[in-house]
Design a protein around this motif. Sequence first.
Motif, short mmCIF file in Angstrom:
data_model
loop_
_atom_site.label_atom_id
_atom_site.label_comp_id
_atom_site.label_asym_id
_atom_site.label_seq_id
_atom_site.Cartn_x
_atom_site.Cartn_y
_atom_site.Cartn_z
N ILE A 1 2.82 11.20 -1.69
CA ILE A 1 3.27 9.88 -1.23
C ILE A 1 4.49 10.07 -0.33
N ARG B 1 0.83 -1.20 0.00
CA ARG B 1 0.00 0.00 0.00
C ARG B 1 0.86 1.26 0.00
N SER B 2 0.28 2.34 -0.47
CA SER B 2 0.92 3.65 -0.45
C SER B 2 0.35 4.46 0.70
N SER B 3 1.21 5.20 1.39
CA SER B 3 0.79 6.10 2.45
C SER B 3 1.05 7.53 2.01
N LEU B 4 0.04 8.41 2.12
CA LEU B 4 0.17 9.78 1.66
C LEU B 4 -0.07 10.76 2.81
N SER C 1 -4.47 6.57 2.33
CA SER C 1 -3.69 5.40 1.94
C SER C 1 -4.50 4.59 0.94
N LEU D 1 -5.35 6.83 -5.73
CA LEU D 1 -4.09 7.57 -5.69
C LEU D 1 -4.23 8.91 -6.40
N SER E 1 5.50 7.20 1.82
CA SER E 1 6.08 5.87 2.05
C SER E 1 5.20 4.79 1.46
N TYR E 2 5.77 3.60 1.39
CA TYR E 2 5.03 2.40 1.03
C TYR E 2 5.17 1.42 2.19
N TYR E 3 4.16 0.64 2.42
CA TYR E 3 4.25 -0.31 3.52
C TYR E 3 3.63 -1.65 3.14
N ASN F 1 -4.15 0.86 -1.94
CA ASN F 1 -3.35 -0.19 -2.55
C ASN F 1 -2.49 0.43 -3.67
N VAL F 2 -1.30 -0.09 -3.87
CA VAL F 2 -0.40 0.52 -4.85
C VAL F 2 -0.97 0.48 -6.27
#
Length: 265
Positions: free
Chosen positions: A235, A103-106, A216, A225, A237-239, A218-219
């Motif tokens: 963006i 997932r992407s965190s924004l 956040s 997004l 980070s990614y986790y 899913n990538v």
Amino acid sequence: MLKHLDKIVDKGMLEEFKTFPNQGILWGIIEQQKTGKIFELPSNAILVMENCPDPFVFIAGDLTDEDVTEVVSLVGGLEFPMLYCQAKYHPLFLNHGWNFHLRSSLTLQKPIQIISPNPKLEIKPIKSIELFKQCTWYKERSELYGSDENFLRYGIGYALCKGSSVVSEAYASSGGGYAEIGVITSPDHRNKGYAALIVSHLINECEKSQIIPEWSCNVDNRASLSTGLKMGFEIDSYYTLLVPDCGNVVCKNLVNWLKNNDYPM
């Protein structure tokens, strides 16, 4: 055996949870327990889980294979549980056939205010059962909060209405000074800027209450997004989450690599 907890008293566990993603969702459960439950695992690790078929699951503390077996049993009948824990415990879940989910965190940098040029559009707080039942996410939000009444009392949501129809809706899962934002637009009304309009309003409401908006996704969720970036999020980070997914080649290859390189399994 899992033990249900009314609250978390271990300060070390609470500090560890502060390092996790999805702070609004996580602390909303820890502080109020209206949208999820707290459990203690056999090793005294703490599990926090949402009340829905595709829940976020957060685990703090030291994990054993016995813990993981209990967790797998707990979420076995659910549609798509997504679990976050320390990376050193990922191999325990990989050994149970689980796989990675990215997932992407924004983070909000500069909010973009959007004002509708259409006077026929109206934004309403979702505080009546009549409006709530018209919403696309009515069933999901009612289940998350345990009842219609709980959502109307504790939930945060706004509906963008065109006449008597709800065309888009946005929600905030709030706790710990954070609010995780989710938005859904009716399929017949997409690609008209409605999602950006309702999210802009919700961000403004969060800022009035001095709550930090989170985003956040899913990538591979390009629509989510794109909306987040349009609203001024960036963006950061990614986790990695873990999901039950047997037979994945990448998962099997990683398990073999870990074994062959003497990684603790």
